[in-house]
Design a protein around this motif. Sequence first.
Motif, PDB file in Angstrom:
ATOM      1  N   GLU A 227      -0.053   0.901   2.965  1.00 40.57           N
ATOM      2  CA  GLU A 227       0.123  -0.590   3.518  1.00 40.57           C
ATOM      3  C   GLU A 227       0.823  -1.377   2.646  1.00 40.57           C
ATOM      4  O   GLU A 227       1.285  -2.507   3.194  1.00 40.57           O
ATOM      5  CB  GLU A 227      -1.472  -0.820   4.112  1.00 40.57           C
ATOM      6  CG  GLU A 227      -1.950   0.084   5.302  1.00 40.57           C
ATOM      7  CD  GLU A 227      -3.115  -0.371   5.748  1.00 40.57           C
ATOM      8  OE1 GLU A 227      -3.833  -1.613   4.899  1.00 40.57           O
ATOM      9  OE2 GLU A 227      -3.919   0.414   6.414  1.00 40.57           O
ATOM     10  N   LEU A 228       0.100  -1.554   1.411  1.00 41.45           N
ATOM     11  CA  LEU A 228       0.643  -2.564   0.371  1.00 41.45           C
ATOM     12  C   LEU A 228       2.235  -2.398   0.187  1.00 41.45           C
ATOM     13  O   LEU A 228       2.964  -3.442   0.073  1.00 41.45           O
ATOM     14  CB  LEU A 228      -0.026  -2.458  -1.000  1.00 41.45           C
ATOM     15  CG  LEU A 228      -1.576  -2.599  -0.861  1.00 41.45           C
ATOM     16  CD1 LEU A 228      -2.248  -2.535  -2.196  1.00 41.45           C
ATOM     17  CD2 LEU A 228      -1.715  -4.033  -0.329  1.00 41.45           C
ATOM     18  N   VAL A 229       2.601  -0.956   0.042  1.00 41.55           N
ATOM     19  CA  VAL A 229       4.096  -0.803  -0.124  1.00 41.55           C
ATOM     20  C   VAL A 229       4.804  -1.378   1.094  1.00 41.55           C
ATOM     21  O   VAL A 229       5.927  -1.839   0.854  1.00 41.55           O
ATOM     22  CB  VAL A 229       4.516   0.573  -0.619  1.00 41.55           C
ATOM     23  CG1 VAL A 229       6.009   0.747  -0.249  1.00 41.55           C
ATOM     24  CG2 VAL A 229       3.866   0.855  -1.854  1.00 41.55           C
ATOM     25  N   GLU A 230       4.456  -0.930   2.548  1.00 44.31           N
ATOM     26  CA  GLU A 230       5.068  -1.314   3.466  1.00 44.31           C
ATOM     27  C   GLU A 230       5.242  -2.792   3.671  1.00 44.31           C
ATOM     28  O   GLU A 230       6.284  -3.368   4.240  1.00 44.31           O
ATOM     29  CB  GLU A 230       4.756  -0.726   4.616  1.00 44.31           C
ATOM     30  CG  GLU A 230       4.710   0.954   4.815  1.00 44.31           C
ATOM     31  CD  GLU A 230       3.897   1.491   5.863  1.00 44.31           C
ATOM     32  OE1 GLU A 230       3.156   0.985   6.550  1.00 44.31           O
ATOM     33  OE2 GLU A 230       4.306   2.923   6.041  1.00 44.31           O
ATOM     34  N   VAL A 233       8.057  -4.310   1.349  1.00 45.88           N
ATOM     35  CA  VAL A 233       9.317  -3.810   1.508  1.00 45.88           C
ATOM     36  C   VAL A 233       9.942  -4.212   3.017  1.00 45.88           C
ATOM     37  O   VAL A 233      11.074  -3.868   3.430  1.00 45.88           O
ATOM     38  CB  VAL A 233       9.740  -2.237   1.304  1.00 45.88           C
ATOM     39  CG1 VAL A 233       9.251  -1.928  -0.039  1.00 45.88           C
ATOM     40  CG2 VAL A 233       8.969  -1.451   2.367  1.00 45.88           C
ATOM     41  N   GLN A 234       9.016  -4.723   3.873  1.00 44.41           N
ATOM     42  CA  GLN A 234       9.538  -5.047   5.300  1.00 44.41           C
ATOM     43  C   GLN A 234      10.856  -5.892   5.476  1.00 44.41           C
ATOM     44  O   GLN A 234      11.455  -5.707   6.452  1.00 44.41           O
ATOM     45  CB  GLN A 234       8.271  -5.503   6.091  1.00 44.41           C
ATOM     46  CG  GLN A 234       7.781  -6.668   5.512  1.00 44.41           C
ATOM     47  CD  GLN A 234       6.860  -7.295   6.378  1.00 44.41           C
ATOM     48  OE1 GLN A 234       6.327  -6.726   7.578  1.00 44.41           O
ATOM     49  NE2 GLN A 234       5.848  -8.418   5.802  1.00 44.41           N
ATOM     50  N   THR A 235      11.025  -6.599   4.469  1.00 51.41           N
ATOM     51  CA  THR A 235      12.233  -7.614   4.648  1.00 51.41           C
ATOM     52  C   THR A 235      13.137  -6.991   3.877  1.00 51.41           C
ATOM     53  O   THR A 235      14.386  -7.818   3.819  1.00 51.41           O
ATOM     54  CB  THR A 235      12.083  -8.963   4.323  1.00 51.41           C
ATOM     55  OG1 THR A 235      11.356  -9.120   2.920  1.00 51.41           O
ATOM     56  CG2 THR A 235      10.720  -9.580   5.162  1.00 51.41           C
ATOM     57  N   LYS A 236      13.312  -5.930   3.345  1.00 50.57           N
ATOM     58  CA  LYS A 236      14.098  -5.533   2.219  1.00 50.57           C
ATOM     59  C   LYS A 236      15.204  -4.302   2.932  1.00 50.57           C
ATOM     60  O   LYS A 236      14.695  -3.630   3.823  1.00 50.57           O
ATOM     61  CB  LYS A 236      13.564  -4.856   0.938  1.00 50.57           C
ATOM     62  CG  LYS A 236      12.585  -5.748   0.438  1.00 50.57           C
ATOM     63  CD  LYS A 236      13.129  -7.168  -0.267  1.00 50.57           C
ATOM     64  CE  LYS A 236      12.228  -8.006  -1.020  1.00 50.57           C
ATOM     65  NZ  LYS A 236      12.786  -9.334  -1.346  1.00 50.57           N
ATOM     66  N   VAL A 237      16.185  -4.156   2.319  1.00 52.01           N
ATOM     67  CA  VAL A 237      16.989  -2.870   2.661  1.00 52.01           C
ATOM     68  C   VAL A 237      16.404  -1.874   2.072  1.00 52.01           C
ATOM     69  O   VAL A 237      16.323  -1.383   0.914  1.00 52.01           O
ATOM     70  CB  VAL A 237      18.731  -3.110   2.203  1.00 52.01           C
ATOM     71  CG1 VAL A 237      19.397  -1.787   2.621  1.00 52.01           C
ATOM     72  CG2 VAL A 237      19.242  -4.230   2.802  1.00 52.01           C
ATOM     73  N   GLN A 238      16.069  -0.792   3.019  1.00 50.20           N
ATOM     74  CA  GLN A 238      15.261   0.351   2.496  1.00 50.20           C
ATOM     75  C   GLN A 238      16.168   1.506   2.481  1.00 50.20           C
ATOM     76  O   GLN A 238      16.881   1.745   3.545  1.00 50.20           O
ATOM     77  CB  GLN A 238      14.276   0.423   3.330  1.00 50.20           C
ATOM     78  CG  GLN A 238      13.190  -0.748   3.185  1.00 50.20           C
ATOM     79  CD  GLN A 238      11.921  -0.083   4.443  1.00 50.20           C
ATOM     80  OE1 GLN A 238      11.685   0.898   4.502  1.00 50.20           O
ATOM     81  NE2 GLN A 238      11.527  -1.476   5.006  1.00 50.20           N
ATOM     82  N   LEU A 239      16.567   2.277   1.348  1.00 47.41           N
ATOM     83  CA  LEU A 239      17.398   3.307   1.287  1.00 47.41           C
ATOM     84  C   LEU A 239      16.754   4.675   1.496  1.00 47.41           C
ATOM     85  O   LEU A 239      17.220   5.580   2.082  1.00 47.41           O
ATOM     86  CB  LEU A 239      17.830   3.109  -0.007  1.00 47.41           C
ATOM     87  CG  LEU A 239      18.832   1.706  -0.222  1.00 47.41           C
ATOM     88  CD1 LEU A 239      19.717   2.071  -1.692  1.00 47.41           C
ATOM     89  CD2 LEU A 239      19.789   1.686   0.756  1.00 47.41           C
ATOM     90  N   ASN A 240      15.467   4.773   1.171  1.00 48.19           N
ATOM     91  CA  ASN A 240      14.859   6.086   1.020  1.00 48.19           C
ATOM     92  C   ASN A 240      13.593   5.912   0.861  1.00 48.19           C
ATOM     93  O   ASN A 240      12.824   5.054   0.265  1.00 48.19           O
ATOM     94  CB  ASN A 240      15.259   6.920   0.201  1.00 48.19           C
ATOM     95  CG  ASN A 240      14.947   8.398  -0.004  1.00 48.19           C
ATOM     96  OD1 ASN A 240      15.067   9.017   1.131  1.00 48.19           O
ATOM     97  ND2 ASN A 240      14.267   8.812  -1.109  1.00 48.19           N
TER      98      ASN A 240
END
Length: 294
Positions: A227-230, A233-240
């Motif tokens: 939950e903390l990671v998500e 990163v919710q506004t970031k470009v997620q690659l993997n």
Amino acid sequence: MNIKMDKLSLHFGNHKALEDITFELNEKKIYGLLGRNGAGKTSLLSIIASFREPTSGLLTINGEVPFENSKIMQQVAFLYDKDYKDESDNIIKMLQGVQRYRPNFDMEYAEYLIQRFKLDTKKPINKLSKGMQSTVNVIIGLASRTPLTIFDEVYLGMDAPARDTFYKELLKDQESHPRIIILSTHLVSEMDYLFDEVILIKSGKFLLQEDYDSLTSKGVRITGDQELVEELVQTKVQLNEEQLGNTKSVMIYGELTNHERKMAMDQGLDLGPVSLHDLFIHLTEEENVDEKLS
């Protein structure tokens, strides 16, 4: 030297090998040109080297169109995986022929490189192994000392010790005789330390051009509570992303603010670096990543 591409395209019938490529090279640096098989790297380099004309768009070198321009082309060397089956001269005679057309060619340095790579000067080029023929290309490229030197996967066939010698000599000669060098490669993890700047193309289109340190600093792997990671990163470009139980690891492209870094550490999240190799794989794999980066 200035190399400028403005909306450069290359079509073969209905196939678009390159589409609207625009970027510029000005500084005496080593540029890594990266892209997957079929991305258009060799097509782009062959246009820069005036082996072919673009379908549309404009390439200029020092403000001039280089195609069939002998003055400009003396200043450009394009080394690639060449077939030497019909080359019966030995390496010394071949280099003497190259020297006539390369005003900056250093024969003394070329002879030093022959010794450094332990090449047989008596054998005809076509009797040398594939790896040794690739080494001949390396020697031509380094000793020619052209203001623009292009190595298009020239290391093919060279074993690991020979490639290591190439890299060391490249860096040493670039320090004493700086010029624009473009390296096209698949061996990203092996060669990344050579690059001052990285150019990435995908499916015939320009993706990014950035200083090596700046580019790699934008890759971050964030690991910890799902939950903390998500949330981070919710506004970031997620690659993997990878997940094991409630632990999640996400690779992002984009710098974290000091506040975000502090918050992540306070929450017990782990922030790790991402190699250029991993960035290359995922930036060229991600669908519509060019739109996300723009």
